[in-house]
Design a protein around this motif. Structure first.
Motif, PDB file in Angstrom:
ATOM      1  N   TYR A 107      23.107  37.187  41.309  1.00  0.00           N
ATOM      2  CA  TYR A 107      24.314  36.513  41.771  1.00  0.00           C
ATOM      3  C   TYR A 107      25.466  37.511  41.823  1.00  0.00           C
ATOM      4  O   TYR A 107      25.584  38.385  40.964  1.00  0.00           O
ATOM      5  N   GLU A 108      26.324  37.346  42.821  1.00  0.00           N
ATOM      6  CA  GLU A 108      27.517  38.165  42.942  1.00  0.00           C
ATOM      7  C   GLU A 108      28.700  37.464  42.278  1.00  0.00           C
ATOM      8  O   GLU A 108      28.681  36.245  42.067  1.00  0.00           O
ATOM      9  N   GLU A 146      30.122  33.614  42.776  1.00  0.00           N
ATOM     10  CA  GLU A 146      29.098  32.619  43.086  1.00  0.00           C
ATOM     11  C   GLU A 146      28.907  31.684  41.889  1.00  0.00           C
ATOM     12  O   GLU A 146      29.269  32.019  40.759  1.00  0.00           O
ATOM     13  N   TYR A 147      28.340  30.524  42.156  1.00  0.00           N
ATOM     14  CA  TYR A 147      28.119  29.527  41.110  1.00  0.00           C
ATOM     15  C   TYR A 147      26.628  29.326  40.863  1.00  0.00           C
ATOM     16  O   TYR A 147      25.842  29.229  41.813  1.00  0.00           O
ATOM     17  N   GLU A 155      30.429  29.644  36.821  1.00  0.00           N
ATOM     18  CA  GLU A 155      30.848  30.637  37.809  1.00  0.00           C
ATOM     19  C   GLU A 155      30.546  32.047  37.317  1.00  0.00           C
ATOM     20  O   GLU A 155      30.886  32.409  36.183  1.00  0.00           O
ATOM     21  N   LYS A 213      28.817  40.630  38.374  1.00  0.00           N
ATOM     22  CA  LYS A 213      27.498  40.579  38.994  1.00  0.00           C
ATOM     23  C   LYS A 213      26.434  40.306  37.935  1.00  0.00           C
ATOM     24  O   LYS A 213      26.398  40.960  36.891  1.00  0.00           O
TER      25      LYS A 213
END
Length: 228
Positions: A35-36, A39-40, A99, A103
């Motif tokens: 995930y970046e 993102e959630y 959230e 990263k």
């Protein structure tokens, strides 16, 4: 070379007491997701039947207050897990937001596999119960902070809690940004900045580099009363 999934289950506290063969079996059930920032993993109302294990990165858990403002509940990092509540909830939906703030690499264990794991290895269930109990205590502590009338008193109590059982002079490190701390304590970043300065001007703390705070006397800070 170890796979990230294997490292994930071998380092997380709820699993790291298991033998290598068992860890290998869990590893085979894990999927790996990246995930970046921003993102959630999930939002309130999202259906879910998975356990998320943080391998790398940081995730912020928040909820919306009755007035629609975001309130930080906690931060989770490597070795932590989230999503366990939905596994024991018939509705199977999240009531918070997760959230990604740096990263992240997340290991995901499906709910059915997790349930079987708890059945086969009761020690895992006990460790999860211990962690959930700690989170309940943290939630009650947060309620105490927010219910304290004056923001300065909330901040003083929070800093004293960071010091744990230390006495006298001690340096603590804020685990979250001041913006998120303001949200956690139910106030604004501007108010938090003013209260930090006031505590420093009154000789209770010294703000050092980064997130480090020098507390000059933990007991005095613990009983700080902004109204006095």
């Amino acid at each position: 070379m170890s796979h990230p999934q294997h490292m994930c289950v071998s380092t997380v506290p709820i699993f790291n007491h298991l033998d290598k063969d068992t860890l290998r079996l869990i590893h085979e059930q894990i999927t790996h997701q990246s995930y970046e920032r921003g993102e959630y993993l999930f939002r309130a109302g999202d259906p879910s039947n998975v356990l998320y294990i943080i391998h790398r990165g940081m995730v912020k858990i928040t909820r919306l207050t009755s007035s629609g403002k975001e309130q930080v509940i906690r931060m989770v990092g490597p070795g932590d897990f989230i999503g366990e509540r939905t596994l024991f909830n018939e509705a199977g939906t999240h009531d918070n937001y997760a959230e990604v703030i740096t990263k992240a690499e997340i290991c995901v264990l499906q709910g059915d596999d997790f349930a079987q794991l708890l059945s086969d290895y009761p020690a895992v269930a006990l460790r999860i119960l211990g962690e959930v109990s700690q989170r309940l205590a943290d939630s009650e502590r947060q309620t105490t902070y927010v219910s304290t009338a004056q923001v300065g008193s909330r901040l003083a109590l929070y800093l004293a809690d960071l010091a744990g059982e230390a006495e006298g002079e001690v340096t603590v490190t804020l685990p979250i940004t001041r913006k998120d701390l303001a949200s956690y304590l139910g106030t604004t970043p501007e108010s938090i900045s003013r209260k930090f300065k006031k505590l420093e001007d009154q000789g209770y703390i010294t703000q050092q580099k980064g997130r480090e705070i020098l507390i000059h006397n933990v007991d005095e800070l613990l009983f700080y009363n902004e109204d006095v």
